[in-house]
Design a protein around this motif. Structure first.
Motif, mmCIF file in Angstrom:
data_model
loop_
_atom_site.group_PDB
_atom_site.id
_atom_site.type_symbol
_atom_site.label_atom_id
_atom_site.label_comp_id
_atom_site.label_asym_id
_atom_site.label_seq_id
_atom_site.Cartn_x
_atom_site.Cartn_y
_atom_site.Cartn_z
ATOM 1 N N PHE A 1 68.895 49.876 18.927
ATOM 2 C CA PHE A 1 67.870 49.037 19.552
ATOM 3 C C PHE A 1 66.463 49.449 19.137
ATOM 4 C CE2 PHE A 1 69.671 52.131 22.575
ATOM 5 C CZ PHE A 1 68.569 52.951 22.835
ATOM 6 N N TYR A 2 66.322 50.592 18.470
ATOM 7 C CA TYR A 2 65.019 51.017 17.950
ATOM 8 C C TYR A 2 64.834 50.689 16.464
ATOM 9 C CZ TYR A 2 63.965 53.856 22.131
ATOM 10 O OH TYR A 2 63.690 54.292 23.400
ATOM 11 N N SER B 1 72.185 55.775 26.292
ATOM 12 C CA SER B 1 73.238 54.809 26.036
ATOM 13 C C SER B 1 72.993 54.190 24.659
ATOM 14 C CB SER B 1 73.208 53.716 27.109
ATOM 15 O OG SER B 1 73.933 52.580 26.678
ATOM 16 N N TYR B 2 74.067 53.808 23.964
ATOM 17 C CA TYR B 2 73.904 53.140 22.679
ATOM 18 C C TYR B 2 73.527 51.662 22.843
ATOM 19 C CZ TYR B 2 75.905 57.259 20.464
ATOM 20 O OH TYR B 2 76.131 58.548 20.032
ATOM 21 N N LEU B 3 73.560 51.169 24.088
ATOM 22 C CA LEU B 3 73.250 49.761 24.340
ATOM 23 C C LEU B 3 71.761 49.519 24.538
ATOM 24 C CD1 LEU B 3 76.178 48.887 26.777
ATOM 25 C CD2 LEU B 3 76.040 48.465 24.311
ATOM 26 N N ASN B 4 71.115 50.407 25.275
ATOM 27 C CA ASN B 4 69.684 50.253 25.536
ATOM 28 C C ASN B 4 69.107 51.549 26.088
ATOM 29 O OD1 ASN B 4 71.300 48.521 27.860
ATOM 30 N ND2 ASN B 4 69.894 50.046 28.714
ATOM 31 N N ALA B 5 67.796 51.663 25.985
ATOM 32 C CA ALA B 5 67.116 52.840 26.523
ATOM 33 C C ALA B 5 67.037 52.733 28.041
ATOM 34 C CB ALA B 5 65.711 52.943 25.938
ATOM 35 N N GLU C 1 58.680 52.978 18.028
ATOM 36 C CA GLU C 1 59.262 53.540 19.250
ATOM 37 C C GLU C 1 59.607 55.018 19.063
ATOM 38 O OE1 GLU C 1 59.558 52.151 22.254
ATOM 39 O OE2 GLU C 1 58.531 50.377 21.456
ATOM 40 N N TYR D 1 70.488 55.034 17.758
ATOM 41 C CA TYR D 1 70.086 54.061 18.782
ATOM 42 C C TYR D 1 69.573 52.807 18.086
ATOM 43 C CZ TYR D 1 70.535 58.306 21.476
ATOM 44 O OH TYR D 1 71.027 59.467 22.027
#
Length: 244
Positions: free
Chosen positions: A158-159, A126-130, A165, A156
């Motif tokens: 969030f990284y 997901s592009y929102l979170n892993a 990560e 992504y």
């Protein structure tokens, strides 16, 4: 007087004759890619005109796009016939782009996955979170005999604040697939910057177009924004691994 500045490369200039693509959404009406067979034919024709030697198209399988192996293969067979009727010579296969979620975690234990080649499987987040159980999914996927190829890790966000990560993902056995349009700023300057960082670190294994529509095709005429050109060329050439 000679210019001190090198002319800026366009992305299409770096795509070699005989390129093998491993990520696109060209099957008609099956996900957020080609909406109908007319669009599919235009996109396949564009690949042929760009000098690709073959490609594997990868429709989404997720909680949004509830495709199955059967729906994808049936659509693929119909599209093969359509391509031949339109005198297109470029060979292509189909796999899938699997969203790593709870459904996927149980699915690959019970049903064979559609792979890019042999046991190489294209996965995304997901592009929102892993996913909460990301590393368990990656571990179990490899125990099941698959090699995960992570689609467009640079997207992504969030990284982005913690590049370590990405190192963890690589150590967990994940291969990385660069979206080529990330190198021209199609998804934004921040994503281009991260793509350049990952290229510089030599973290990408393969490249893909992730073409959904003609706007993506046209963007191959845009200028490259990343600086790691030699590494980018190497990643593009790595795709010959998938040549039939």
């Amino acid at each position: 007087m000679l210019s001190l500045f090198k002319p800026k490369l366009h992305l299409k200039d770096l795509i070699p004759e005989g390129f093998v693509d491993i990520h696109s959404h060209l099957l008609p009406g099956i996900d957020d890619g080609a909406k109908n067979s007319t669009e599919s034919i235009k996109l396949i024709k564009a690949f042929q005109e760009m000098g690709f030697s073959q490609f594997t198209t990868t429709p989404h399988i997720s909680h949004i796009w509830k495709n199955s192996q059967k729906t994808i293969l049936d659509n693929y067979k119909e599209t093969i016939v359509l391509a031949k009727e339109n005198k297109l010579q470029i060979p292509f296969e189909t796999a899938a782009e699997y969203l790593m979620d709870d459904w996927f975690e149980s699915h690959f234990h019970s049903e064979k996955l559609l792979t890019l080649k042999d046991n190489y499987v294209l996965v995304e987040m997901s592009y929102l979170n892993a996913p909460i159980r990301l590393y368990k999914i990656l571990f179990d996927l490899q125990v099941a005999g698959y090699i995960p190829v992570l689609a467009h890790p640079e997207r992504y966000t969030f990284y982005h604040k913690n590049l370590d990560e990405y190192e963890k993902l690589k150590k967990a056995g994940c291969l990385f697939q660069l979206n080529l349009l990330s190198t021209v700023g199609y998804y934004g300057s921040e994503i281009s910057k991260i793509a350049d960082e990952l290229l510089k670190k030599g973290m990408y294994d393969f490249a893909g177009t992730d073409v959904h529509h003609m706007r993506h095709i046209n963007s191959f005429g845009n200028r490259i924004k990343v600086k790691s050109i030699s590494n980018l060329k190497e990643v593009i050439n790595n795709n010959q691994f998938f040549k039939s």
